[in-house]
Scaffold this active site. Structure first.
Site, PDB file in Angstrom:
ATOM      1  N   MET A 191      39.888  33.131  33.259  1.00 53.31           N
ATOM      2  CA  MET A 191      38.267  33.466  33.252  1.00 53.31           C
ATOM      3  C   MET A 191      38.019  33.531  34.955  1.00 53.31           C
ATOM      4  O   MET A 191      38.656  33.050  35.689  1.00 53.31           O
ATOM      5  CB  MET A 191      37.749  32.252  32.959  1.00 53.31           C
ATOM      6  CG  MET A 191      38.049  31.637  31.564  1.00 53.31           C
ATOM      7  SD  MET A 191      37.937  33.090  30.117  1.00 53.31           S
ATOM      8  CE  MET A 191      39.785  33.134  29.898  1.00 53.31           C
ATOM      9  N   CYS A 192      37.073  34.251  35.061  1.00 59.67           N
ATOM     10  CA  CYS A 192      36.800  34.746  36.578  1.00 59.67           C
ATOM     11  C   CYS A 192      35.536  35.183  36.602  1.00 59.67           C
ATOM     12  O   CYS A 192      34.502  35.068  35.818  1.00 59.67           O
ATOM     13  CB  CYS A 192      37.555  35.852  36.906  1.00 59.67           C
ATOM     14  SG  CYS A 192      39.519  35.822  36.643  1.00 59.67           S
ATOM     15  N   ASP A 193      34.851  35.275  37.954  1.00 58.03           N
ATOM     16  CA  ASP A 193      33.705  35.833  38.326  1.00 58.03           C
ATOM     17  C   ASP A 193      33.778  36.784  39.372  1.00 58.03           C
ATOM     18  O   ASP A 193      34.648  36.528  40.415  1.00 58.03           O
ATOM     19  CB  ASP A 193      32.668  34.794  38.494  1.00 58.03           C
ATOM     20  CG  ASP A 193      32.212  33.890  37.371  1.00 58.03           C
ATOM     21  OD1 ASP A 193      31.497  34.211  36.634  1.00 58.03           O
ATOM     22  OD2 ASP A 193      33.108  33.030  37.119  1.00 58.03           O
TER      23      ASP A 193
END
Length: 403
Positions: A1-3
């Site tokens: 998961m990332c941003d």
């Protein structure tokens, strides 16, 4: 998961990304020179080979140790790209290009953000996307979205299988996380349940707000270190500390850790800032330049097991000590961490010099915490999970005798 986020300031474009991966997955910084290639040659991506371009641009990449592709990076023309896992209703195909491969291919073959997007969608339509996206969990796969920027602006590219949509960023800021966001495309293809488990809307709300007000690299360092409502991470048994951009592993459904972070200042000289280590809250952002390769001894051999020759793994000794009591531990060195970065942003040193200073500082902080031997204040289930990751990495447990 990332941003990933981009800020379109009055002075130019800023870009930032956290790469959230498996806790023991070292991420390495690699430089690649521009090159010309004979007709008919191919390039071996992570799972498939594709025809090589006649010319590839110089790049600096932050990539999981076992992949050909990259989570984020930049090229010599000022193009930067970051990708996000997204969960869609489209089926997953056979092994093909990974989203990380598309990041690297866009940087190698695109002179502008628009060029890079064209490269990526052409290759997506021709070769598809698919295959394992995790070395630790071979069955884990996903589709991808991308934020592609250059000194003139930015474009969001979202995909679902071989389908895609784009949106030009109008400003002042834009962020993407682990859910589709482009109107119409998201309505048609998003898997809402998996997006909720990934807490993507919570994190994107925070990164979107940060993107809209950032005016310099220090603002984006802070955005990537954000733990949400509290200064230190708070944990859910479902997804760990995944409800804020600075992710810390611990969930029983999904356990993801920020394993690398990047900020690009595309104004003027175009300097990139990368941790080259996990957990931006315990790391120092170091300046990188595409045209000044800086090999770190041992990093090319970094893998899924602890190796003292690897800078990524040496930092884990500090990071995993801090996790025992994040608030008390980080307070012991946060002021020096921020002073170093503020000085460097004002007058960026050579990359090798910065890495040396950062290593020395982290060694001091690690020795101080080892001497302090603070009690481990994490819940028992979380300590047990990290003990398991330590064992799988072949490293000593970070649990304290005083716990």
């Amino acid at each position: 998961m990332c941003d990933t986020l981009v800020s379109l300031t009055d002075d130019g474009v800023l870009f930032a990304k956290n790469s959230d991966r498996d806790p023991n997955e070292a991420q390495v910084l690699t430089w690649h020179a521009a090159a010309d290639h004979p007709s008919g040659t191919s390039t071996a991506c992570t799972w498939i080979a594709i025809p090589e371009a006649s010319h590839t641009h110089a790049t600096v990449l932050s990539r999981p140790w076992w992949m050909w592709g990259a989570e984020m990076g930049a090229n010599e023309h000022g193009v930067v790209i970051g990708n996000e896992a997204v969960f869609t209703t489209q089926p997953h195909g056979d092994p093909a290009l990974l989203g990380m491969d598309l990041v690297r291919l866009g940087l190698e073959r695109g002179r502008t953000a628009a060029d890079a997007v064209e490269v990526m969608v052409t290759l997506l339509e021709r070769h598809g996307q698919g295959g394992s996206c995790s070395q630790a969990k071979p069955g884990f796969t996903y589709h991808n979205s991308f934020l592609v920027a250059d000194p003139q602006g930015a474009i969001v590219l979202e995909t679902a299988g071989s389908l895609w949509a784009t949106e030009r960023v109008e400003g002042p800021g834009r962020s993407i996380s682990n859910g589709l966001t482009i109107e119409g495309f998201a309505d048609a293809h998003a898997n809402r349940l998996r997006g909720r488990v990934a807490a993507c809307s919570l994190r994107r709300a925070r990164t979107q707000a940060a993107a809209e007000v950032a005016v310099g690299p220090l603002d984006l360092f802070a955005a990537l270190r954000d733990h949400g409502a509290e200064p230190s991470p708070t944990y859910s048994v479902v997804n760990g500390a995944l409800d804020a951009p600075c992710a810390h592993a611990g969930g029983r459904v999904t356990a993801t850790q920020t394993t690398g972070s990047w900020v690009a200042d595309l104004r003027g000289e175009q300097i990139h800032w990368a941790t080259g280590t996990s957990a931006p809250c315990t790391s120092i952002f170091k300046p990188l330049r595409v045209d000044q390769p800086t090999a770190r001894p041992g990093d090319e051999a970094a893998g899924a097991t602890a190796d003292p020759a690897s800078g990524w793994w040496r930092h884990e000794d500090l990071h995993r000590l801090v996790l025992r009591d994040h608030a008390a531990s980080h307070a012991r060195f946060a002021a020096e961490q921020h002073r170093i970065e503020a000085r460097w942003v004002t007058a960026p040193p050579a990359t090798a010099e910065a890495f040396d200073e950062a290593e020395a500082a982290e060694a001091r902080w690690r020795a101080d915490l080892q001497a302090a031997d603070l009690p481990d204040r994490r819940p028992r289930w979380l300590r047990s999970m990290w003990t398991g990751w330590d064992q799988r990495a072949g490293r000593a447990s970070t649990r304290s005798a005083a716990a």
